[in-house]
Design a protein around this motif. Structure first.
Motif, PDB file in Angstrom:
ATOM      1  N   UNK A   1      25.099 -41.103  25.670  1.00 51.21           N
ATOM      2  CA  UNK A   1      24.809 -41.559  24.319  1.00 51.21           C
ATOM      3  C   UNK A   1      23.929 -40.633  23.505  1.00 51.21           C
ATOM      4  N   UNK A   2      23.833 -40.953  22.212  1.00 51.37           N
ATOM      5  CA  UNK A   2      23.047 -40.219  21.230  1.00 51.37           C
ATOM      6  C   UNK A   2      23.496 -38.769  21.081  1.00 51.37           C
ATOM      7  N   UNK A   3      24.795 -38.596  20.873  1.00 52.34           N
ATOM      8  CA  UNK A   3      25.325 -37.276  20.528  1.00 52.34           C
ATOM      9  C   UNK A   3      24.965 -36.913  19.093  1.00 52.34           C
ATOM     10  N   UNK A   4      24.810 -37.936  18.255  1.00 52.98           N
ATOM     11  CA  UNK A   4      24.712 -37.735  16.814  1.00 52.98           C
ATOM     12  C   UNK A   4      23.281 -37.882  16.305  1.00 52.98           C
ATOM     13  N   UNK A   5      23.134 -37.599  14.981  1.00 55.44           N
ATOM     14  CA  UNK A   5      21.885 -37.762  14.220  1.00 55.44           C
ATOM     15  C   UNK A   5      20.861 -36.677  14.561  1.00 55.44           C
ATOM     16  N   UNK A   6      20.022 -36.419  13.585  1.00 54.13           N
ATOM     17  CA  UNK A   6      18.946 -35.415  13.640  1.00 54.13           C
ATOM     18  C   UNK A   6      19.487 -34.000  13.542  1.00 54.13           C
TER      19      UNK A   6
ATOM     20  N   UNK B   1      22.111 -44.586  18.753  1.00 56.17           N
ATOM     21  CA  UNK B   1      22.477 -43.916  17.502  1.00 56.17           C
ATOM     22  C   UNK B   1      23.961 -44.097  17.189  1.00 56.17           C
ATOM     23  N   UNK B   2      24.805 -44.073  18.199  1.00 59.43           N
ATOM     24  CA  UNK B   2      26.218 -44.406  17.952  1.00 59.43           C
ATOM     25  C   UNK B   2      26.352 -45.852  17.488  1.00 59.43           C
TER      26      UNK B   2
ATOM     27  N   UNK C   1      21.510 -49.802   7.073  1.00 59.35           N
ATOM     28  CA  UNK C   1      21.413 -48.476   6.450  1.00 59.35           C
ATOM     29  C   UNK C   1      19.994 -47.929   6.604  1.00 59.35           C
ATOM     30  N   UNK C   2      19.006 -48.745   6.303  1.00 61.84           N
ATOM     31  CA  UNK C   2      17.612 -48.307   6.351  1.00 61.84           C
ATOM     32  C   UNK C   2      17.195 -47.912   7.762  1.00 61.84           C
ATOM     33  N   UNK C   3      17.601 -48.715   8.740  1.00 60.35           N
ATOM     34  CA  UNK C   3      17.255 -48.411  10.134  1.00 60.35           C
ATOM     35  C   UNK C   3      17.898 -47.102  10.557  1.00 60.35           C
ATOM     36  N   UNK C   4      19.156 -46.907  10.178  1.00 60.27           N
ATOM     37  CA  UNK C   4      19.871 -45.696  10.588  1.00 60.27           C
ATOM     38  C   UNK C   4      19.263 -44.443   9.971  1.00 60.27           C
ATOM     39  N   UNK C   5      19.074 -44.435   8.644  1.00 56.43           N
ATOM     40  CA  UNK C   5      18.575 -43.218   8.002  1.00 56.43           C
ATOM     41  C   UNK C   5      17.141 -42.922   8.425  1.00 56.43           C
ATOM     42  N   UNK C   6      16.364 -43.949   8.752  1.00 56.87           N
ATOM     43  CA  UNK C   6      14.996 -43.706   9.217  1.00 56.87           C
ATOM     44  C   UNK C   6      14.969 -43.129  10.624  1.00 56.87           C
TER      45      UNK C   6
ATOM     46  N   UNK D   1      19.786 -40.572  10.555  1.00 55.22           N
ATOM     47  CA  UNK D   1      21.197 -40.744  10.237  1.00 55.22           C
ATOM     48  C   UNK D   1      21.729 -39.866   9.133  1.00 55.22           C
ATOM     49  N   UNK D   2      20.847 -39.317   8.273  1.00 60.46           N
ATOM     50  CA  UNK D   2      21.331 -38.491   7.173  1.00 60.46           C
ATOM     51  C   UNK D   2      22.114 -37.278   7.660  1.00 60.46           C
TER      52      UNK D   2
END
Length: 232
Positions: free
Chosen positions: A35-40, A64-65, A94-99, A102-103
């Motif tokens: 897990x957590x391939x994505x974000x950052x 993150x997925x 949305x807020x939880x992801x971008x914080x 997620x951007x």
């Protein structure tokens, strides 16, 4: 041979491929990505697409997925809406992801078609929360974050998504006493103390392999057959 890695967080995909070549990773081997391939980092979706192309690379769900999937509605229109256009649960997701970085993934989505995005999200949605495997006669439970609300008599299927994706065991946490080892990521090992910076944490009931790629460090691949560590 059986390998595990976790929390790549958009690490450059070409470096991952190069490291696997150096290791001698072959079609007869298996790599579990916990897990957590994505974000950052910027290459998260490239990692997902690479995993999709490799039948012997197995993705497990990360938190993150999971956050991405809760926001999949953002990618169904002609543009990604901003937070002010969202209400209720959608705005909270949305807020939880971008914080949580997620951007980087949101920006990367711009280069793919709706069909490609849907294909990736459908693939991620099928990722299991855990895997039970045996290597060299030893039993392992693979998951993203360890086993929250642990009970020896509790079936794995009874653990919630939160238990498997968001828990953070302490160094004193103990899991199974029968020799089964739980392997996970999610908690960067440096949070257990500076002596663990960019190193896995081994206990007699669990192993944490998140060595800090999400914090700007390099990931690590662990071979379960002989517990050999391969650093980038």
């Amino acid at each position: 041979m059986t390998y595990v890695v976790s929390d790549l967080h958009g690490y450059p995909v070409e470096r991952i491929g190069r490291k696997l070549s150096e290791i001698g990773f072959s079609p007869e081997d298996n790599l579990y990505v916990l897990g957590d391939c994505i974000d950052r980092g910027s290459d998260g979706l490239k990692i997902i697409r690479w995993i999709m192309s490799c039948p012997n690379v197995i993705l497990l769900m990360g938190n993150h997925e999971s956050m991405l999937l809760k926001n999949r509605g953002l990618f169904e229109g002609d543009r990604i809406p901003c937070a002010s256009e969202l209400t209720g649960a959608k705005r909270n997701y949305y807020s939880v992801w971008v914080s949580n970085g997620g951007f980087a993934t949101m920006d990367a989505m711009q280069q793919y078609t709706h069909a490609q995005i849907r294909y990736m999200l459908d693939y991620i949605e099928k990722a299991p929360l855990y895997k039970e495997i045996e290597v060299g006669g030893k039993k392992y439970i693979l998951c993203h974050s360890g086993l929250g609300d642990f009970n020896t008599d509790k079936k794995l299927s009874d653990y919630s998504e939160y238990d498997l994706l968001w828990s953070r065991p302490s160094l004193e946490t103990r899991y199974y006493e029968d020799g089964t080892i739980v392997v996970f990521g999610h908690t960067p090992t440096t949070l257990y103390g500076s002596k663990f910076k960019n190193k896995p944490v081994f206990t007699d009931t669990w192993i944490d392999i998140d060595v800090g790629a999400g914090l700007g460090l390099s990931p690590m691949i662990l071979r379960l057959d002989d517990m050999k560590e391969f650093y980038f």
